[in-house]
Design a protein around this motif. Structure first.
Motif, PDB file in Angstrom:
ATOM      1  N   ALA A  55     -19.680  16.016  82.867  1.00  0.00           N
ATOM      2  CA  ALA A  55     -19.432  15.827  81.434  1.00  0.00           C
ATOM      3  C   ALA A  55     -19.219  14.354  81.107  1.00  0.00           C
ATOM      4  N   LEU A  94     -12.851  26.222  81.952  1.00  0.00           N
ATOM      5  CA  LEU A  94     -12.343  24.842  81.901  1.00  0.00           C
ATOM      6  C   LEU A  94     -12.265  24.349  80.458  1.00  0.00           C
ATOM      7  N   ARG A 139      -9.345  25.891  78.821  1.00  0.00           N
ATOM      8  CA  ARG A 139      -8.082  25.305  79.294  1.00  0.00           C
ATOM      9  C   ARG A 139      -7.838  23.934  78.653  1.00  0.00           C
ATOM     10  N   LEU A 140      -8.911  23.146  78.545  1.00  0.00           N
ATOM     11  CA  LEU A 140      -8.751  21.790  78.000  1.00  0.00           C
ATOM     12  C   LEU A 140      -8.430  21.849  76.512  1.00  0.00           C
ATOM     13  N   HIS A 197     -14.259  22.799  88.743  1.00  0.00           N
ATOM     14  CA  HIS A 197     -13.960  22.151  87.461  1.00  0.00           C
ATOM     15  C   HIS A 197     -14.156  20.637  87.533  1.00  0.00           C
ATOM     16  N   ASP A 198     -13.836  20.046  88.681  1.00  0.00           N
ATOM     17  CA  ASP A 198     -14.060  18.604  88.844  1.00  0.00           C
ATOM     18  C   ASP A 198     -15.548  18.273  88.715  1.00  0.00           C
ATOM     19  N   TYR A 202     -11.059  26.170  93.240  1.00  0.00           N
ATOM     20  CA  TYR A 202     -11.415  26.364  91.828  1.00  0.00           C
ATOM     21  C   TYR A 202     -11.437  25.020  91.081  1.00  0.00           C
ATOM     22  N   GLN A 203     -10.451  24.165  91.403  1.00  0.00           N
ATOM     23  CA  GLN A 203     -10.378  22.865  90.731  1.00  0.00           C
ATOM     24  C   GLN A 203     -11.595  22.005  91.050  1.00  0.00           C
ATOM     25  N   ALA A 219     -16.361  18.314  85.171  1.00  0.00           N
ATOM     26  CA  ALA A 219     -15.734  17.183  84.478  1.00  0.00           C
ATOM     27  C   ALA A 219     -16.505  15.889  84.739  1.00  0.00           C
ATOM     28  N   VAL A 248      -8.344  17.868  84.432  1.00  0.00           N
ATOM     29  CA  VAL A 248      -8.582  19.119  85.161  1.00  0.00           C
ATOM     30  C   VAL A 248      -7.301  19.570  85.857  1.00  0.00           C
ATOM     31  N   LEU A 266      -4.922  22.749  76.193  1.00  0.00           N
ATOM     32  CA  LEU A 266      -4.094  21.613  76.631  1.00  0.00           C
ATOM     33  C   LEU A 266      -3.962  20.589  75.492  1.00  0.00           C
ATOM     34  N   HIS A 281      -4.672  22.949  85.124  1.00  0.00           N
ATOM     35  CA  HIS A 281      -4.318  23.952  86.134  1.00  0.00           C
ATOM     36  C   HIS A 281      -2.824  24.021  86.393  1.00  0.00           C
ATOM     37  N   LEU A 325     -10.401  13.816  85.889  1.00  0.00           N
ATOM     38  CA  LEU A 325      -9.786  14.502  87.034  1.00  0.00           C
ATOM     39  C   LEU A 325      -8.316  14.829  86.735  1.00  0.00           C
TER      40      LEU A 325
END
Lengths: 221, 221
Positions: free
Chosen positions: B183, B212, B215-216, B176-177, B172-173, B180, A184, B219, A188, A181
């Motif tokens: 996953a 997602l 983005r990860l 993605h949550d 949106y999050q 996640a 994520v 990151l 963002h 979490l």
């Protein structure tokens, strides 16, 4: 026994009964009998079942908040995992009472019990922020921490309903859920990304957080 | 007006008032005045405030459950995002009433209201399983879906408390949550990994789930 000693004994007896069954199934007669005293004597110490229930809940809340306390030493992931084990110990010990309380309803949903639940949530939140070393959390960090606390509660409640998944797995998965979490949120928001990099920079390569990254990479390949 | 028509009008008026303020702050006098009828006439249709509150809540619950219904077409991530937008529309429209209800307490925590909340949660759960195309979910999938539903609730409640994060970001999050949490579960369990691969195999590279992952990866680098 002195007055305070007797009160404390009654609270202990009541907590054990309220933990094992839904509170509306526990009678004052049963509490009196378990404590080895008469029903009128129970009323001498507590005006009614609700006040005894609230006193028992206060003791359980203090107990649970105490289990969140963890030395500020070693990797964060390992600290969180130890707290999760103690949280599931608590849930295990107080299963039916915990379920009845958290699912609400007229028997247990007084404003006093709600305030006690909120105080425990706040204690968990304060502990996590202290371990993260963040004094003034941005709104997105507050969201991650508070919503993860609710995720831990619901995970525990679902576990209690049939215990179909080994609790050790859920304890570990909740540590990974926290990381997921937070990731994520970091994906963002740049401020969250910087904060998480700072927080995680000292995590060891054999800790829970690195383990999750390794698992996800092997899952993707 | 006919009896049923009048009842429905009163429920609508009551729902609007119960949505905008905590239910214990709304009086029968106020509902009567907003409906343009006398207080005794309100009692002619509803025996008391609680029964009117429960009827209004039933209408809100039906409304919310209806917003979960989404055609079984197109990528899953995009479907879930559309549902999240409608969920936040609902939360936005009924903010204070939603908060008061979900935070429980004696004014709103009757067994009827709890049953209504559980029915809405179950409707959300059934919809998600239907979209995933899973009829007999393993315990770990049930855990992911149910605990994510509770995460969506707590995210909405935290959002309502100050609205410090744009709701579009949270909608949106939450998509993605979900990915996640699924996953993490897949990273712990081979059956979940196979199930998630099956479910996600048709997701497009420009959908929320691929976004997602992108983005990860950026990151981490």
């Amino acid at each position: 026994m002195g007055v305070e000693e007797r009160r404390q004994q009654l609270i202990g007896v009541a907590l054990e009964l309220f933990s094992r069954r839904s509170p509306d199934e526990v009678s004052i007669d049963e509490i009196a009998s378990a404590a080895g005293i008469s029903r009128p004597l129970v009323y001498h110490y507590f005006p009614g079942k609700l006040s005894l229930y609230e006193a028992a809940l206060q003791r359980a809340a203090d107990d649970l908040a105490g289990r969140f306390v963890e030395p500020h030493e070693g990797p964060l992931g390992a600290r969180l995992l130890r707290v999760m084990r103690r949280f599931f110990d608590f849930v295990d010990e107080h299963g039916p009472g915990f379920s009845a309380l958290m699912r609400g309803g007229p028997a247990v949903g007084s404003s006093t019990t709600n305030a006690l639940i909120d105080a425990v949530r706040q204690a968990a939140y304060d502990q996590i922020l202290a371990h993260l070393g963040v004094e003034n959390p941005p709104a997105r960090l507050e969201l991650v921490v508070r919503s993860w606390i609710s995720l831990a509660e619901s995970t525990a409640l679902i576990w209690l309903d049939g215990r179909r998944i080994p609790r050790a797995e859920l304890e570990y998965q909740l540590v990974h859920d926290f990381a997921a979490l937070a990731a994520v949120s970091a994906a963002h928001d740049e401020e969250m990304a910087m904060l998480m990099r700072q927080v995680l920079k000292d995590e060891p390569t054999d800790g829970p957080f690195s383990d999750l990254v390794g698992r996800l990479i092997s899952l993707a390949s």
